[in-house]
Design a protein around this motif. Structure first.
Motif, short mmCIF file in Angstrom:
data_model
loop_
_atom_site.label_atom_id
_atom_site.label_comp_id
_atom_site.label_asym_id
_atom_site.label_seq_id
_atom_site.Cartn_x
_atom_site.Cartn_y
_atom_site.Cartn_z
N PRO A 8 119.65 1.71 17.24
CA PRO A 8 118.35 1.79 17.92
C PRO A 8 117.22 1.68 16.90
N ARG A 9 116.13 0.99 17.33
CA ARG A 9 114.98 0.86 16.43
C ARG A 9 114.23 2.17 16.38
N GLU A 10 113.70 2.44 15.27
CA GLU A 10 113.00 3.70 15.05
C GLU A 10 111.49 3.47 15.21
N PHE A 11 110.80 4.40 15.86
CA PHE A 11 109.35 4.36 15.99
C PHE A 11 108.77 5.04 14.76
N THR A 12 108.14 4.24 13.91
CA THR A 12 107.67 4.76 12.63
C THR A 12 106.16 5.00 12.68
N GLY A 13 105.67 5.49 11.58
CA GLY A 13 104.23 5.72 11.43
C GLY A 13 103.45 4.42 11.50
N ARG A 14 104.04 3.33 11.03
CA ARG A 14 103.37 2.03 11.11
C ARG A 14 103.21 1.58 12.56
N HIS A 15 104.22 1.85 13.36
CA HIS A 15 104.12 1.52 14.78
C HIS A 15 103.00 2.34 15.44
N MET A 16 102.92 3.61 15.10
CA MET A 16 101.86 4.47 15.65
C MET A 16 100.48 3.98 15.22
N LEU A 17 100.33 3.61 13.95
CA LEU A 17 99.06 3.11 13.43
C LEU A 17 98.67 1.83 14.17
N ALA A 18 99.61 0.92 14.38
CA ALA A 18 99.32 -0.32 15.09
C ALA A 18 98.91 -0.03 16.54
N THR A 19 99.54 0.92 17.17
CA THR A 19 99.21 1.29 18.55
C THR A 19 97.80 1.85 18.63
N ILE A 20 97.47 2.77 17.72
CA ILE A 20 96.14 3.37 17.72
C ILE A 20 95.07 2.32 17.42
N LEU A 21 95.30 1.47 16.45
CA LEU A 21 94.33 0.42 16.12
C LEU A 21 94.15 -0.55 17.29
N ALA A 22 95.22 -0.91 17.98
CA ALA A 22 95.12 -1.81 19.13
C ALA A 22 94.33 -1.14 20.26
N PHE A 23 94.61 0.14 20.51
CA PHE A 23 93.90 0.86 21.57
C PHE A 23 92.40 0.91 21.29
N PHE A 24 92.04 1.38 20.11
CA PHE A 24 90.61 1.49 19.80
C PHE A 24 89.95 0.12 19.64
N GLY A 25 90.71 -0.89 19.22
CA GLY A 25 90.16 -2.24 19.15
C GLY A 25 89.77 -2.75 20.53
N VAL A 26 90.62 -2.49 21.53
CA VAL A 26 90.31 -2.89 22.90
C VAL A 26 89.10 -2.13 23.42
N VAL A 27 89.05 -0.81 23.20
CA VAL A 27 87.92 0.01 23.67
C VAL A 27 86.61 -0.47 23.05
N ILE A 28 86.61 -0.68 21.74
CA ILE A 28 85.39 -1.12 21.06
C ILE A 28 85.00 -2.53 21.51
N GLY A 29 85.98 -3.40 21.67
CA GLY A 29 85.69 -4.76 22.14
C GLY A 29 85.07 -4.78 23.53
N VAL A 30 85.60 -3.96 24.44
CA VAL A 30 85.04 -3.88 25.80
C VAL A 30 83.63 -3.30 25.74
N ASN A 31 83.41 -2.27 24.96
CA ASN A 31 82.08 -1.66 24.84
C ASN A 31 81.06 -2.66 24.29
N LEU A 32 81.44 -3.41 23.27
CA LEU A 32 80.52 -4.40 22.71
C LEU A 32 80.21 -5.51 23.72
N THR A 33 81.22 -5.93 24.46
CA THR A 33 81.01 -6.96 25.48
C THR A 33 80.07 -6.45 26.57
N MET A 34 80.31 -5.25 27.06
CA MET A 34 79.46 -4.71 28.13
C MET A 34 78.03 -4.47 27.63
N ALA A 35 77.87 -3.99 26.40
CA ALA A 35 76.54 -3.77 25.85
C ALA A 35 75.79 -5.09 25.69
#
Length: 165
Positions: A8-35
């Motif tokens: 089984p593949r292991e969920f590492t810290g790098r996976h968590m970092l990529a998930t957090i960066l993707a989440f906040f990237g989407v939030v910031i992108g949507v906010n900039l578009t709406m603004a």
């Protein structure tokens, strides 16, 4: 049947970092578009100064009552790339006009607003070449009939295929 022997593949810290960066990237992108969309569309400003507008309300209401007492009826037609306007009195006779200005205002944004000055075309009918885009418009007509204030008519209209509906 085959047995899956992969580890089984292991969920590492790098996976968590990529998930957090993707989440906040989407939030910031949507906010900039709406603004950006909010900043480039209608400001929502109806009057420059609400206090001054409130002080003028009673005077404008009285002007409206005086104008309504005249019993005049304005006729606006838009078709074939032409805007036409005429004014008739309570008996249906044409009111002599000295000039007519028409302002087409879009209710949601100011970029498409257009002021058109109509010229005398026939009888007491004024006309000019103008084709507003299809959609809803607020039309403000100021007709100079020789009164102290111009005869003012404000209507919300719908334009479809270049004609007033």
């Amino acid at each position: 049947m085959s047995v899956d022997t992969r580890e089984p593949r292991e969920f590492t810290g790098r996976h968590m970092l990529a998930t957090i960066l993707a989440f906040f990237g989407v939030v910031i992108g949507v906010n900039l578009t709406m603004a950006t969309l909010a900043n480039t569309s209608w400001t929502g400003l109806v009057v420059e100064n609400t206090y001054v507008a409130s002080q003028q309300f009673n005077q404008k209401a009285e002007e409206g009552r005086v104008q309504a007492a005249l019993g005049w009826t304005g006729k606006l037609t838009i078709a074939g790339g032409e805007v036409r306007y005429s004014l008739s009195d309570a008996d249906g006779k044409p009111v002599p006009l000295h000039g007519v200005k028409v302002l087409f205002r879009h209710p949601a944004y100011e970029a498409g607003d257009k002021a058109v000055t109509l010229a005398l075309s026939s009888g007491q009918e004024f006309a000019a070449q103008h084709t507003p885009r299809d959609g809803v418009w607020i039309v403000e007509v100021d007709a100079d009939a020789g009164l102290a204030e111009p005869y003012r008519q404000v209507r919300r209209i719908m334009i479809s295929q270049g004609a007033l509906q």
